[in-house]
Design a protein around this motif. Structure first.
Motif, PDB file in Angstrom:
ATOM      1  N   THR A 260      43.244  -8.036   5.934  1.00  0.00           N
ATOM      2  CA  THR A 260      42.200  -9.019   5.624  1.00  0.00           C
ATOM      3  C   THR A 260      41.384  -8.582   4.412  1.00  0.00           C
ATOM      4  O   THR A 260      41.048  -9.393   3.532  1.00  0.00           O
ATOM      5  N   ALA A 261      41.055  -7.289   4.354  1.00  0.00           N
ATOM      6  CA  ALA A 261      40.301  -6.764   3.216  1.00  0.00           C
ATOM      7  C   ALA A 261      41.081  -6.937   1.916  1.00  0.00           C
ATOM      8  O   ALA A 261      40.518  -7.315   0.872  1.00  0.00           O
ATOM      9  N   GLU A 262      42.381  -6.692   1.955  1.00  0.00           N
ATOM     10  CA  GLU A 262      43.204  -6.851   0.751  1.00  0.00           C
ATOM     11  C   GLU A 262      43.343  -8.316   0.371  1.00  0.00           C
ATOM     12  O   GLU A 262      43.341  -8.661  -0.817  1.00  0.00           O
ATOM     13  N   LEU A 315      39.750 -16.213  14.752  1.00  0.00           N
ATOM     14  CA  LEU A 315      40.036 -15.254  13.689  1.00  0.00           C
ATOM     15  C   LEU A 315      41.382 -15.532  13.038  1.00  0.00           C
ATOM     16  O   LEU A 315      41.573 -15.269  11.843  1.00  0.00           O
ATOM     17  N   CYS A 316      42.324 -16.056  13.814  1.00  0.00           N
ATOM     18  CA  CYS A 316      43.655 -16.350  13.283  1.00  0.00           C
ATOM     19  C   CYS A 316      43.632 -17.478  12.254  1.00  0.00           C
ATOM     20  O   CYS A 316      44.590 -17.642  11.486  1.00  0.00           O
ATOM     21  N   LEU A 317      42.561 -18.260  12.244  1.00  0.00           N
ATOM     22  CA  LEU A 317      42.469 -19.396  11.328  1.00  0.00           C
ATOM     23  C   LEU A 317      41.990 -19.005   9.941  1.00  0.00           C
ATOM     24  O   LEU A 317      41.870 -19.859   9.062  1.00  0.00           O
ATOM     25  N   GLY A 318      41.681 -17.723   9.729  1.00  0.00           N
ATOM     26  CA  GLY A 318      41.229 -17.264   8.415  1.00  0.00           C
ATOM     27  C   GLY A 318      39.902 -17.869   8.017  1.00  0.00           C
ATOM     28  O   GLY A 318      39.829 -18.580   6.999  1.00  0.00           O
ATOM     29  N   ASN A 322      32.815 -13.238   5.676  1.00  0.00           N
ATOM     30  CA  ASN A 322      31.585 -13.077   6.458  1.00  0.00           C
ATOM     31  C   ASN A 322      31.743 -13.609   7.879  1.00  0.00           C
ATOM     32  O   ASN A 322      31.313 -12.970   8.855  1.00  0.00           O
ATOM     33  N   ALA A 323      32.363 -14.772   7.991  1.00  0.00           N
ATOM     34  CA  ALA A 323      32.581 -15.342   9.324  1.00  0.00           C
ATOM     35  C   ALA A 323      33.520 -14.469  10.146  1.00  0.00           C
ATOM     36  O   ALA A 323      33.369 -14.355  11.362  1.00  0.00           O
ATOM     37  N   SER A 324      34.486 -13.831   9.503  1.00  0.00           N
ATOM     38  CA  SER A 324      35.418 -12.958  10.221  1.00  0.00           C
ATOM     39  C   SER A 324      34.687 -11.793  10.871  1.00  0.00           C
ATOM     40  O   SER A 324      34.998 -11.401  11.999  1.00  0.00           O
ATOM     41  N   VAL A 325      33.715 -11.232  10.166  1.00  0.00           N
ATOM     42  CA  VAL A 325      32.952 -10.114  10.726  1.00  0.00           C
ATOM     43  C   VAL A 325      32.188 -10.569  11.960  1.00  0.00           C
ATOM     44  O   VAL A 325      32.172  -9.879  12.992  1.00  0.00           O
ATOM     45  N   HIS A 381      52.650  -7.600   8.669  1.00  0.00           N
ATOM     46  CA  HIS A 381      51.692  -7.546   7.547  1.00  0.00           C
ATOM     47  C   HIS A 381      50.252  -7.769   8.002  1.00  0.00           C
ATOM     48  O   HIS A 381      49.453  -8.412   7.303  1.00  0.00           O
ATOM     49  N   GLY A 382      49.941  -7.230   9.178  1.00  0.00           N
ATOM     50  CA  GLY A 382      48.568  -7.298   9.644  1.00  0.00           C
ATOM     51  C   GLY A 382      48.110  -8.665  10.100  1.00  0.00           C
ATOM     52  O   GLY A 382      46.906  -8.930  10.158  1.00  0.00           O
ATOM     53  N   SER A 383      49.044  -9.531  10.472  1.00  0.00           N
ATOM     54  CA  SER A 383      48.654 -10.859  10.945  1.00  0.00           C
ATOM     55  C   SER A 383      47.779 -10.756  12.184  1.00  0.00           C
ATOM     56  O   SER A 383      48.056  -9.982  13.108  1.00  0.00           O
ATOM     57  N   LEU A 384      46.731 -11.533  12.231  1.00  0.00           N
ATOM     58  CA  LEU A 384      45.830 -11.530  13.380  1.00  0.00           C
ATOM     59  C   LEU A 384      46.449 -12.201  14.600  1.00  0.00           C
ATOM     60  O   LEU A 384      45.880 -12.148  15.696  1.00  0.00           O
ATOM     61  N   PHE A 385      47.617 -12.825  14.435  1.00  0.00           N
ATOM     62  CA  PHE A 385      48.320 -13.366  15.587  1.00  0.00           C
ATOM     63  C   PHE A 385      48.884 -12.243  16.470  1.00  0.00           C
ATOM     64  O   PHE A 385      49.180 -12.465  17.643  1.00  0.00           O
ATOM     65  N   VAL A 386      49.047 -11.048  15.897  1.00  0.00           N
ATOM     66  CA  VAL A 386      49.554  -9.922  16.690  1.00  0.00           C
ATOM     67  C   VAL A 386      48.541  -9.505  17.766  1.00  0.00           C
ATOM     68  O   VAL A 386      48.891  -9.433  18.949  1.00  0.00           O
ATOM     69  N   PRO A 387      47.271  -9.206  17.417  1.00  0.00           N
ATOM     70  CA  PRO A 387      46.310  -8.910  18.498  1.00  0.00           C
ATOM     71  C   PRO A 387      46.104 -10.091  19.442  1.00  0.00           C
ATOM     72  O   PRO A 387      45.872  -9.889  20.643  1.00  0.00           O
ATOM     73  N   ALA A 388      46.208 -11.314  18.919  1.00  0.00           N
ATOM     74  CA  ALA A 388      46.062 -12.484  19.786  1.00  0.00           C
ATOM     75  C   ALA A 388      47.190 -12.530  20.816  1.00  0.00           C
ATOM     76  O   ALA A 388      46.961 -12.814  22.004  1.00  0.00           O
TER      77      ALA A 388
END
Length: 411
Positions: A260-262, A315-318, A322-325, A381-388
């Motif tokens: 996400t940072a990248e 979070l998966c919706l990108g 700021n909103a992600s934090v 590639h760090g997709s947030l769907f993985v933790p979901a």
């Protein structure tokens, strides 16, 4: 129920189930009880190496001209050894008491951490062996404290509050640990950082082991559970699998935060997202122990698991940096509530006389899950769907264990 005093000699106690008519107890009321502040503070001090050592090991290797790959390998070896050692040391505690495993483990771990920088990167086998010993010998303070809580608090409400205080405060270890490792290394060098890490852990272990509750704690004599030990109860095994999945979600977030940072070109996000989750966990622990409970323990666990799973979806919706934090704190809050219920579930599901080993397996489950989550997030590639996805898996497993929890079954 009687709070432990100087003359009480405790053994492991039967689980205290939540009383729906019992008012909630505050964290402050727990800290005011005899022994509680000392036990909690010393346990946090003794567990600091778990947060400091991985970063300090990496910095020590880099200071000696070694590669990031080798430094990361030592840090990973330390973490996996911790996951393997905690249930085994917990089993030893359940057989001979807390004093010897805690003190011997802390001393061995402190010595091994000092060996790593002394050996140097030109002796990789020695360094790897020392990292493994340091992790495997890390004293079972977390599991031992949870075995003591039922002995030093006067009611089920105080026990739930103690579990919330315990699980919330442990987040400080992983927030302060990396900062402390970096600061000591910058001021005095990596050798001093690792030596100091070991000494801090030893100081905390001595303080716990010399306390009246720890010295007086005695194992409950019971028939053997066979080769599986504390893993014999099917309900406990299912709960631990669920916690592996929870740990996988947390481990995957580390990679997702970097990705996400990248993606946004904002370097601080890589640390801000995990930090937000940790802060959320602290808030969640505080909230869920500050209010009275009315649902059954199994329902509480499933509700917390459902919130944990669903809260990853935004979070998966990108939603933007700021909103992600802000949104990252939400699964943290449900994670905190889930932890408190999980601790109580261990009390219900653990084989009699094996509560410390059972808590050791809980620590191991999170460690293994974190490692699996970190590894699995890479190819995606760090997709947030993985933790979901990991959180959804945890929820399914929690549904499977719910009926056993509500019936108080151990097999």
């Amino acid at each position: 129920m009687t709070v432990l005093n100087e003359t009480t000699a405790p053994t492991t106690a039967p689980p205290r189930l939540p009383d729906p008519h019992h008012a909630a107890a505050s964290w402050l009321s727990v800290l005011r009880l005899p022994h509680c502040a000392r036990l909690l503070g010393a346990t946090l001090l003794g567990r600091l190496p778990l947060g400091v050592a991985p970063v300090a090991l990496l910095l020590a290797v880099r200071d000696q001209g070694g590669s990031y790959t080798w430094g990361a390998a030592l840090a990973a070896a330390f973490g996996l050894a911790v996951a393997a050692g905690q249930p085994m040391l917990g089993r030893l505690v359940d057989r001979i008491g807390q004093t010897i495993p805690i003190l011997t483990g802390a001393l061995l771990s402190a010595i091994a951490l000092t060996v790593v920088p002394v050996a140097g990167t030109d002796r990789p086998i020695t360094q790897l062996t020392a990292a493994l010993v340091a992790g495997a010998a890390a004293p079972p303070l977390e599991a031992s404290l949870r075995a003591l809580w039922s002995q030093v608090v006067p009611s089920a409400a105080h026990l739930r509050a103690a579990y919330g205080l315990d699980s919330g405060s442990q987040e400080l270890v992983y927030v302060a640990g990396p900062l402390l490792a970096t600061a000591i290394t910058a001021l005095a060098g990596s050798t001093t950082a690792l030596a100091t890490t070991g000494l801090l852990g030893l100081a905390g272990a001595v303080t716990v082991a010399s306390s009246t509750p720890s010295r007086a704690w005695r194992p409950t004599r019971t028939r053997t559970a066979g080769i599986l030990g504390a893993l014999r109860p099917a309900g406990l095994r299912t709960l631990l699998l669920a916690l592996v999945a929870v740990g996988a979600a947390l481990g995957a977030l580390t990679v997702s935060a970097l990705a996400t940072a990248e993606r946004y070109g904002i370097a601080w996000l890589s640390g801000a997202l995990p930090a937000a989750l940790s802060i959320g966990a602290l808030i969640g622990c505080a909230v869920c122990t500050a209010i009275p409970w009315t649902e059954s323990l199994g329902t509480q666990l499933v509700q917390a698991g459902a919130g944990f799973a669903i809260s990853w979806l935004p979070l998966c919706l990108g939603p933007g940096p700021n909103a992600s934090v802000v949104l990252a704190a939400v699964p943290g809050m449900f994670f905190g509530a889930l932890l408190v219920s999980a601790y109580q579930a261990i009390d219900v599901l653990a084989h009699p006389g094996m509560v410390t080993e059972s808590y050791g397996w809980l620590v191991s489950a999170f460690g293994v899950g974190t490692a699996l989550g970190t590894a699995s997030a890479g190819p995606w590639h760090g997709s947030l769907f993985v933790p979901a996805a990991a959180a959804a898996t945890a929820l399914a497993l929690l549904h499977a264990v719910q009926s056993r929890l509500d019936r108080g079954m151990r097999s």
